[in-house]
Write a protein that holds these residues in place. Structure first.
Motif, mmCIF file in Angstrom:
data_model
loop_
_atom_site.group_PDB
_atom_site.id
_atom_site.type_symbol
_atom_site.label_atom_id
_atom_site.label_comp_id
_atom_site.label_asym_id
_atom_site.label_seq_id
_atom_site.Cartn_x
_atom_site.Cartn_y
_atom_site.Cartn_z
ATOM 1 N N THR A 26 0.837 -1.202 0.000
ATOM 2 C CA THR A 26 0.000 0.000 0.000
ATOM 3 C C THR A 26 0.870 1.249 0.000
ATOM 4 O O THR A 26 1.959 1.257 0.543
ATOM 5 N N ASN A 27 0.361 2.344 -0.591
ATOM 6 C CA ASN A 27 1.075 3.618 -0.551
ATOM 7 C C ASN A 27 1.355 4.009 0.890
ATOM 8 O O ASN A 27 0.451 4.012 1.714
ATOM 9 N N ALA A 28 2.589 4.360 1.181
ATOM 10 C CA ALA A 28 2.951 4.786 2.530
ATOM 11 C C ALA A 28 2.353 6.153 2.823
ATOM 12 O O ALA A 28 1.789 6.387 3.885
ATOM 13 N N ILE A 29 2.488 7.078 1.877
ATOM 14 C CA ILE A 29 1.915 8.422 2.020
ATOM 15 C C ILE A 29 1.009 8.633 0.818
ATOM 16 O O ILE A 29 1.466 8.629 -0.322
ATOM 17 N N GLU A 76 -1.351 12.286 4.875
ATOM 18 C CA GLU A 76 -2.311 11.193 4.939
ATOM 19 C C GLU A 76 -1.519 9.924 4.674
ATOM 20 O O GLU A 76 -1.038 9.702 3.561
ATOM 21 N N LEU A 77 -1.356 9.124 5.729
ATOM 22 C CA LEU A 77 -0.562 7.901 5.620
ATOM 23 C C LEU A 77 -1.438 6.735 5.211
ATOM 24 O O LEU A 77 -2.622 6.677 5.555
ATOM 25 N N GLY A 78 -0.830 5.798 4.499
ATOM 26 C CA GLY A 78 -1.528 4.569 4.137
ATOM 27 C C GLY A 78 -1.759 3.717 5.378
ATOM 28 O O GLY A 78 -1.094 3.884 6.406
ATOM 29 N N MET A 116 4.783 -5.120 8.003
ATOM 30 C CA MET A 116 5.387 -5.604 6.757
ATOM 31 C C MET A 116 6.903 -5.511 6.803
ATOM 32 O O MET A 116 7.573 -5.855 5.840
ATOM 33 N N ASP A 117 7.448 -4.990 7.905
ATOM 34 C CA ASP A 117 8.890 -4.790 8.051
ATOM 35 C C ASP A 117 9.446 -3.996 6.868
ATOM 36 O O ASP A 117 10.424 -4.384 6.244
ATOM 37 N N LYS A 118 8.778 -2.878 6.544
ATOM 38 C CA LYS A 118 9.202 -2.029 5.434
ATOM 39 C C LYS A 118 9.415 -0.606 5.928
ATOM 40 O O LYS A 118 8.759 -0.150 6.859
ATOM 41 N N THR A 119 10.335 0.085 5.270
ATOM 42 C CA THR A 119 10.639 1.478 5.571
ATOM 43 C C THR A 119 10.782 2.224 4.249
ATOM 44 O O THR A 119 11.314 1.662 3.284
ATOM 45 N N ARG A 120 10.288 3.463 4.215
ATOM 46 C CA ARG A 120 10.474 4.313 3.035
ATOM 47 C C ARG A 120 10.990 5.673 3.498
ATOM 48 O O ARG A 120 10.500 6.219 4.477
ATOM 49 N N CYS A 121 11.952 6.204 2.769
ATOM 50 C CA CYS A 121 12.519 7.522 3.053
ATOM 51 C C CYS A 121 12.019 8.476 1.982
ATOM 52 O O CYS A 121 12.279 8.269 0.801
#
Length: 127
Positions: A26-29, A76-78, A116-121
């Protein structure tokens, strides 16, 4: 400029920033606004630098920025995503409102999805 951010990140972090998602979730932001003005949220292929080959960015309209050390973003966060304390430019957070200091070198908002053990910068730029 996105390429400038990539160069700064490579120089500052040796090309190794926290791992970004491969875009499969899913979109993070999903949206960002400053004073009612919509900001552009991008995910583009990065030919080098990050392990995943993706570069995430938020472009803030120059007309919406009065004081670059005190810019209020409404994010608006996912679903399942939250803002990480590792973000280098956050001055204060209040729900979906985040006050950022864009005078930081290579300002980043880092979001994470623990399930989901995911990170986005997300690199911030005024355009």
């Amino acid at each position: 400029n996105i390429r400038d951010f990539s160069a700064i990140i490579t120089e500052k972090y040796g090309g190794r920033v926290p791992a970004s998602s491969d875009g499969a979730s899913t979109n993070a932001i999903s949206s960002v606004n400053v004073n009612g003005k919509e900001c552009r949220v991008d995910a583009v292929k990065n030919p080098g630098g990050q392990e995943t080959g993706m570069l995430f960015s938020i472009s803030i309209p120059k007309a919406a920025v009065q004081d670059e050390t005190n810019v209020t973003l409404t994010l608006e966060l996912g679903s399942g995503w939250s803002i990480s304390e590792d973000s280098n430019c956050i001055v204060q957070m209040d729900g979906s409102n985040v006050i950022v200091d864009l005078s930081e070198e290579a300002p980043l908002i880092i979001v994470k999805a623990d399930a989901m053990d995911k990170t986005r910068c997300y690199h911030l730029a005024v355009e």
